[in-house]
Scaffold this active site. Structure first.
Site, mmCIF file in Angstrom:
data_model
loop_
_atom_site.group_PDB
_atom_site.id
_atom_site.type_symbol
_atom_site.label_atom_id
_atom_site.label_comp_id
_atom_site.label_asym_id
_atom_site.label_seq_id
_atom_site.Cartn_x
_atom_site.Cartn_y
_atom_site.Cartn_z
ATOM 1 N N GLY A 16 -5.646 -2.062 8.378
ATOM 2 C CA GLY A 16 -5.204 -2.373 9.738
ATOM 3 C C GLY A 16 -4.781 -1.106 10.474
ATOM 4 O O GLY A 16 -5.070 -0.935 11.672
ATOM 5 N N ASP A 58 -3.286 -2.529 -1.484
ATOM 6 C CA ASP A 58 -4.419 -3.459 -1.499
ATOM 7 C C ASP A 58 -5.764 -2.824 -1.846
ATOM 8 O O ASP A 58 -6.742 -3.540 -2.034
ATOM 9 C CB ASP A 58 -4.549 -4.147 -0.128
ATOM 10 N N GLU A 62 -5.372 -14.282 -20.014
ATOM 11 C CA GLU A 62 -6.423 -15.213 -20.425
ATOM 12 C C GLU A 62 -7.347 -15.607 -19.280
ATOM 13 O O GLU A 62 -8.500 -15.948 -19.502
ATOM 14 C CB GLU A 62 -5.793 -16.468 -21.050
HETATM 15 O O1 F6P Z 1 0.636 -4.027 2.211
HETATM 16 C C1 F6P Z 1 -0.243 -4.935 1.683
HETATM 17 C C2 F6P Z 1 0.500 -6.185 1.270
HETATM 18 O O2 F6P Z 1 1.452 -5.895 0.288
HETATM 19 C C3 F6P Z 1 -0.415 -7.314 0.821
HETATM 20 O O3 F6P Z 1 -0.799 -7.218 -0.533
HETATM 21 C C4 F6P Z 1 0.436 -8.521 1.114
HETATM 22 O O4 F6P Z 1 -0.364 -9.647 1.296
HETATM 23 C C5 F6P Z 1 1.151 -8.130 2.375
HETATM 24 O O5 F6P Z 1 1.185 -6.721 2.385
HETATM 25 C C6 F6P Z 1 2.527 -8.667 2.545
HETATM 26 O O6 F6P Z 1 2.989 -8.298 3.795
HETATM 27 P P1 F6P Z 1 4.482 -8.386 4.289
HETATM 28 O O7 F6P Z 1 5.285 -7.395 3.516
HETATM 29 O O8 F6P Z 1 4.408 -8.061 5.729
HETATM 30 O O9 F6P Z 1 4.934 -9.778 3.987
#
Ligand code: F6P
Length: 321
Positions: free
Chosen positions: A106, A130, A190
């Site tokens: 982003g 990610d 698993e």
């Molecule tokens: O930065 C990536 C991430 O950690 C994703 O893995 C997760 O879905 C998201 O951010 C969570 O975002 P926030 O901290 O804004 O809830």
């Protein structure tokens, strides 16, 4: 004309190693007599003029710290024309000629628009747990997040084995099963449920029942948050198999902590290269690792959806169970 002043910011979800990247950017620039402004809270700080000069000393003692000293935010306002206008005006007001953007997919999309629409010289450093940046092997912070999740799974394994239970462990990854797959393999889990693969809960339960008839007593099933919720999966397993199941959500624990050697080294190397690239006048780029080597690619390429090879690890997890 040579660049005299740049800015650095971190945006989107924080990732362990961001501080090491900031340190490298600041010291590389200052070494070449270029001033560096630290922008606070990502794009928001650029819109709201929250920035201050950084010195060699301001980045002392941060190499081993998780999070980001510059703070970070997700900033919907930066997606609007008004937000971008204000951010561009801040750069002009402070005579900032280029910015280093440290973040994930982003953040890079924002940098790309800023470069394309306003001609702002941007270079991106991929940092996100990610692993969501196209064209690169990995992003800063992924290795740390995987090791953090793995430590938790190892701990869960002790109680799962002792109490002969099934555990469903939810890891981060809204759109990517990368962390889930890596920890499931390394943790000897698993089964794994990821957004990239269709999943049949009935079939998994069938495997569990078969295993339990053979005398197998504990399971760890990893689920990426984008593919389902641990609570739900756990409830279904108990419904179908009648076996006792527990759900664990690792959540934001995975985003914090001291960066591993790999996350730090990568951050320092990329911070150095990205700054040099920006100072050479190469903009609209991202730097990252590709087959272990540092390369630069266009931001336009980096923001495309990352397609990665899932099957080999996915199948290996099943084979080794
Ligand atoms: O930065 C990536 C991430 O950690 C994703 O893995 C997760 O879905 C998201 O951010 C969570 O975002 P926030 O901290 O804004 O809830």
């Amino acid at each position: 004309m040579a660049i005299k002043k740049i800015a650095v910011l971190t945006t989107g979800g924080d990732a362990p190693g961001m501080n090491a990247a900031i340190r490298a950017v600041v010291r590389t620039a200052i070494d070449t007599k270029v001033e560096v402004m630290g922008v606070f809270r990502g794009w928001w700080g650029l819109i709201n003029e929250e920035l201050k000069p950084l010195s060699h000393r301001s980045v002392s003692g941060i190499i081993n710290q998780g999070g980001t000293i510059l703070k970070t935010q997700r900033c919907p306002e930066f997606r609007t024309k008004e937000g971008m206008d204000r951010a561009a005006a801040t750069l002009k007001k402070y005579n900032i000629e280029g910015i280093i953007v440290i973040g994930g997919n982003g953040s890079f999309a924002g940098a790309h628009e800023f470069y394309k629409q306003y001609g702002v010289a941007c270079v991106g450093i991929p940092a996100s747990i990610d692993n969501d940046i196209n064209g690169f092997d990995t992003t800063i912070g992924v290795d740390t997040a995987i090791n953090t999740a793995l430590t938790a799974i190892d701990n869960i394994r002790d109680t799962a084995t002792s109490m002969e239970r099934i555990f469903v462990v939810e890891v981060m990854g809204r759109e990517s099963g990368y962390i889930a797959l890596q920890v499931a393999l390394a943790g000897g889990c698993e089964d794994v449920i990821i957004p990239e693969k269709k999943f049949d809960c009935q079939q998994m339960c069938h495997r569990i029942v078969e295993g339990s008839i053979r005398g197998k007593a504990s399971w760890i099933i990893v689920v990426a948050e984008g593919a389902g919720r641990a609570e739900e999966v756990s409830r279904k397993i108990t419904e179908i198999t009648t076996l006792e199941t527990r759900a664990v959500v690792l959540g934001h624990i995975q985003r914090g902590g001291r960066p591993t050697a790999f996350s730090r080294d990568m951050a320092l190397r990329l911070g150095y290269e990205a700054t040099n690239l920006l100072l050479e006048g190469q903009c609209g780029k991202a730097v990252g690792l590709n087959n272990g080597k540092i390369i630069s690619i266009d931001l336009e390429e980096a923001i495309k959806k990352k397609i990665w090879e899932v099957d080999s690890i996915y199948n290996l997890i099943r084979k080794l169970t």
